[in-house]
Design an enzyme around this catalytic site. Structure first.
Site, PDB file in Angstrom:
ATOM      1  N   GLU A 222     -11.219  37.038   8.442  1.00  0.00           N
ATOM      2  CA  GLU A 222     -12.567  36.584   8.297  1.00  0.00           C
ATOM      3  C   GLU A 222     -13.295  36.896   9.624  1.00  0.00           C
ATOM      4  O   GLU A 222     -12.681  36.546  10.712  1.00  0.00           O
ATOM      5  CB  GLU A 222     -12.240  34.975   8.296  1.00  0.00           C
ATOM      6  N   LYS A 283     -18.836  33.097   0.838  1.00  0.00           N
ATOM      7  CA  LYS A 283     -17.830  32.037   0.727  1.00  0.00           C
ATOM      8  C   LYS A 283     -18.638  31.025  -0.097  1.00  0.00           C
ATOM      9  O   LYS A 283     -19.663  30.449   0.269  1.00  0.00           O
ATOM     10  CB  LYS A 283     -17.704  31.495   2.100  1.00  0.00           C
ATOM     11  N   CYS A 332     -10.503  32.123   3.901  1.00  0.00           N
ATOM     12  CA  CYS A 332     -10.020  30.877   4.790  1.00  0.00           C
ATOM     13  C   CYS A 332      -9.718  29.619   4.015  1.00  0.00           C
ATOM     14  O   CYS A 332      -8.628  29.663   3.318  1.00  0.00           O
ATOM     15  CB  CYS A 332     -10.752  30.355   6.034  1.00  0.00           C
TER      16      CYS A 332
END
Length: 400
Positions: A222, A283, A332
């Site tokens: 990430e 995300k 994540c």
């Protein structure tokens, strides 16, 4: 908490924890909550809250707010103390049983890491609700009843075991040679800006090395490239396009979107470079109090602090198609979210930057939650990381 800390210590010496040891420590951990005297329930919850979630405060180091770390740690303890105080008010089975079963549905501000079942992620015990319920019932019978009644507890424990754990991970992996990058880049903003050129150059070298080693795919962490890829600060975009003819590149980067009124939105994104073409997913599930904030706190935070809660959320989770094999993308925090796994993805790519929270137990908690969901939904997870070990996480009890 015991399985997490035992795993943390052993992995710091490159040792894998035994599933039997995890099973025993997990049962002990659940028993310590199940049988806590009601006059001590706040204190037990307080210390569990601090030991479980103290790491949440460590990200404040990078916003010049280290003075708030003790307050946040204590706040975590007080919150869990009140949860235990309310939920464990009676020492009867029905109340304690319901409390432990329902605790994973407690998601303050969307934070969904309060999952007691995850202590069994690397154990022989099943991680579904039925297995967890049987484990609780087994402990109650074994400790509260005498003589032949204890046999009922043993029977419950036997049925709580996961007999579908045959380790066939080799057959379960995709027919691709996948390189999981593991970087070691500090989260210090001054360092990142000062050393951006050398950090990005090292990532490019890692890709070239993977090409030389004849990998089909490389997955970088990430925010490996923590600037927009089309900005003046990133001179490697054309290099990535060229290299993508030899290897599929999955990499985290910042994405900037300029609106018609001149406003800019920023996204935490994962890019795929494949045969000279680029695609990305933003995300969707942002980190509470990190990448997003409750609306009622925004005016206060924006007045005193800058840089927190500055990301926009993507619209939908998505799949990258690699050699006609579908990999669901998670960034994540998303990889440890129950909703992400709702469609039972076979293969998952997770990219993480754990520099915010190390040194701490956070990477172990994340790994156990991903293992928990891998077992629950039958997924194989490819996890590329910064400042924590990269791993392939399978649905089976093994070192992975």
């Amino acid at each position: 908490m015991l399985p997490f800390y035992a795993q943390w210590v052993l992995e710091s010496y490159d040792k894998a924890i035994s599933p039997l040891l995890v099973s025993l420590l997990g049962l002990f951990s659940i028993a310590s909550v199940l049988f806590v005297p009601k006059n001590r329930r706040f204190g037990v919850g307080f210390f569990i809250g601090m030991l479980w979630f103290y790491w949440i405060s460590l990200g404040l180091r990078y916003f010049d707010m280290s003075f708030l770390i003790p307050l946040v740690v204590i706040a975590c303890g007080i919150f869990m103390g009140f949860v235990f105080y309310i939920g464990l008010w009676c020492e009867c089975l029905i109340v304690r049983f319901a409390f432990l079963l329902l605790l994973s549905y407690l998601t303050p501000f969307g934070f969904d890491w309060i999952v007691p079942e995850s202590v069994f992620a690397y154990s022989y015990i099943g991680v579904d609700k039925l297995s967890f319920a049987l484990s609780i019932l087994a402990l109650w019978i074994l400790f509260k009843y005498k003589t032949w009644w204890k046999l009922g507890g043993v029977i419950c424990l036997v049925f709580a075991l996961d007999f579908g754990l045959k380790d066939s991970k080799i057959q379960n992996l995709p027919p691709l040679k996948i390189k999981l990058a593991q970087s070691a880049v500090s989260q210090d903003f001054d360092y990142r800006m000062r050393e951006a050129k050398s950090i990005f150059s090292e990532h490019i070298s890692d890709i070239q090395k993977a090409i030389n080693e004849e990998y089909d795919v490389i997955i970088l962490p990430e925010s490996a490239f923590y600037v927009p890829l089309d900005s003046q600060y990133f001179p490697y975009f054309d290099s990535l396009l060229e290299m993508s003819h030899k290897i599929v590149i999955i990499v985290g980067a910042l994405r900037e979107e300029i609106h018609t009124d001149g406003r800019a939105s920023y996204f935490n994104s994962t890019y795929k470079f494949d045969k000279g073409k680029v695609s990305f997913y933003d995300k969707v599930h942002l980190v509470p109090f990190g990448e997003t904030l409750p609306s009622f706190l925004l005016p206060l935070v924006n007045t005193f602090f800058q840089g927190i809660g500055g990301f926009s959320a993507g619209k939908d989770f998505g799949y990258f198609d690699i050699a006609e094999i579908k990999f669901k993308n998670a960034i994540c925090y998303e990889g440890s979210n129950r909703g992400f796994y709702a469609d039972y993805p076979q293969y998952v790519i997770v990219t993480s930057n754990n520099a915010w929270f190390v040194p701490s137990i956070e990477p172990i908690l994340q790994k156990n939650l991903m293992k928990y969901y891998a077992r629950l939904y039958g997924s194989v997870i490819f996890h590329a990381t910064n400042l924590s070990p990269a791993a392939i996480i399978t649905p089976f009890v093994s070192s992975r």
